[in-house]
Design a protein around this motif. Structure first.
Motif, short mmCIF file in Angstrom:
data_model
loop_
_atom_site.label_atom_id
_atom_site.label_comp_id
_atom_site.label_asym_id
_atom_site.label_seq_id
_atom_site.Cartn_x
_atom_site.Cartn_y
_atom_site.Cartn_z
N PHE A 181 0.83 -1.20 0.00
CA PHE A 181 0.00 0.00 0.00
C PHE A 181 0.87 1.26 0.00
O PHE A 181 0.65 2.18 -0.80
CB PHE A 181 -0.93 -0.01 1.22
CG PHE A 181 -1.68 1.27 1.42
CD1 PHE A 181 -2.72 1.62 0.57
CD2 PHE A 181 -1.34 2.12 2.45
CE1 PHE A 181 -3.41 2.82 0.76
CE2 PHE A 181 -2.02 3.31 2.65
CZ PHE A 181 -3.06 3.67 1.80
N SER A 236 1.23 3.93 -3.03
CA SER A 236 0.92 5.35 -2.79
C SER A 236 2.08 6.23 -3.22
O SER A 236 1.89 7.28 -3.85
CB SER A 236 0.60 5.58 -1.32
OG SER A 236 -0.54 4.84 -0.93
N ILE A 296 -5.27 1.67 -4.53
CA ILE A 296 -5.11 2.37 -3.25
C ILE A 296 -6.45 2.58 -2.57
O ILE A 296 -6.61 2.29 -1.38
CB ILE A 296 -4.36 3.71 -3.46
CG1 ILE A 296 -2.91 3.43 -3.88
CG2 ILE A 296 -4.42 4.57 -2.21
CD1 ILE A 296 -2.20 4.64 -4.47
#
Length: 196
Positions: A31, A35, A62
């Motif tokens: 994650f 990002s 995301i």
């Protein structure tokens, strides 16, 4: 054959050419890397339509991860927060390293009156691909790193990320404890990503 660590697998999975194949993110480290990659591709996606598609897919991944893992505050555990903090620190340190490496390569190129396109030609890469390497969107190959090291006289430790992934450091530490007579040890800062 060298066994790939979780970090290596995540880096491979999140390589720019694999993003569109990903159906979901699994874990905080993926994650955080997704990002970060989403932010890194903002500028380049305006110049390269294929990156725009990648960026849109990252955005969906995301959002999906956030909805599944962070939308219900009552379900967020201390372990999840700890894992998130670790992933955030790791990606921050990784990005700082990549930025420093990028600046160092550019400075050395200037010293030798070369530019990024010259380096692309030397390494046998296209201009856009070289930009992705320099900006940390793709990993340099070991061969590219060795050529850059020898050509531009940059220390290898400034070209290869110096991180020992936590799971690997813990494994090494447990084996070294069993081999206590060897005298070889990992220091606390070797296990701590904040001090790398």
């Amino acid at each position: 054959m060298v066994k790939k660590t979780t970090i290596d697998l995540i880096m491979d999975k999140l390589a720019i050419n694999n993003i569109l194949k990903i159906q979901s993110l699994s874990g905080e480290l993926e994650f955080e890397r997704a990002s970060s990659l989403y932010l890194k591709t903002r500028k380049q996606s305006k110049e390269d339509a294929s990156l725009s598609e990648v960026r849109d897919h990252l955005k969906k991944l995301i959002k999906k991860y956030e909805q599944e893992h962070w939308s219900d505050e009552d379900q967020i555990s201390d372990e999840q927060i700890k894992e998130s903090d670790f992933a955030e620190a790791f990606v921050r340190n990784e990005n700082e390293f990549l930025q420093k490496r990028k600046e160092l390569i550019r400075k050395k190129l200037k010293t030798y009156n070369l530019n990024q396109n010259d380096l692309a030609r030397i390494l046998g890469h296209q201009k856009g691909y070289m930009s992705e390497l320099i900006n940390g969107l793709r990993p340099f190959s070991k061969d590219d790193i060795i050529v850059i090291h020898r050509l531009l006289k940059i220390n290898l430790e400034d070209l290869f990320p110096p991180f020992i992934p936590q799971e690997r450091a813990i494994h090494i530490k447990s084996i070294l404890e069993k081999l206590s007579a060897s005298g070889v040890k990992l220091r606390k800062q070797d296990l701590n990503l904040e001090t790398t």
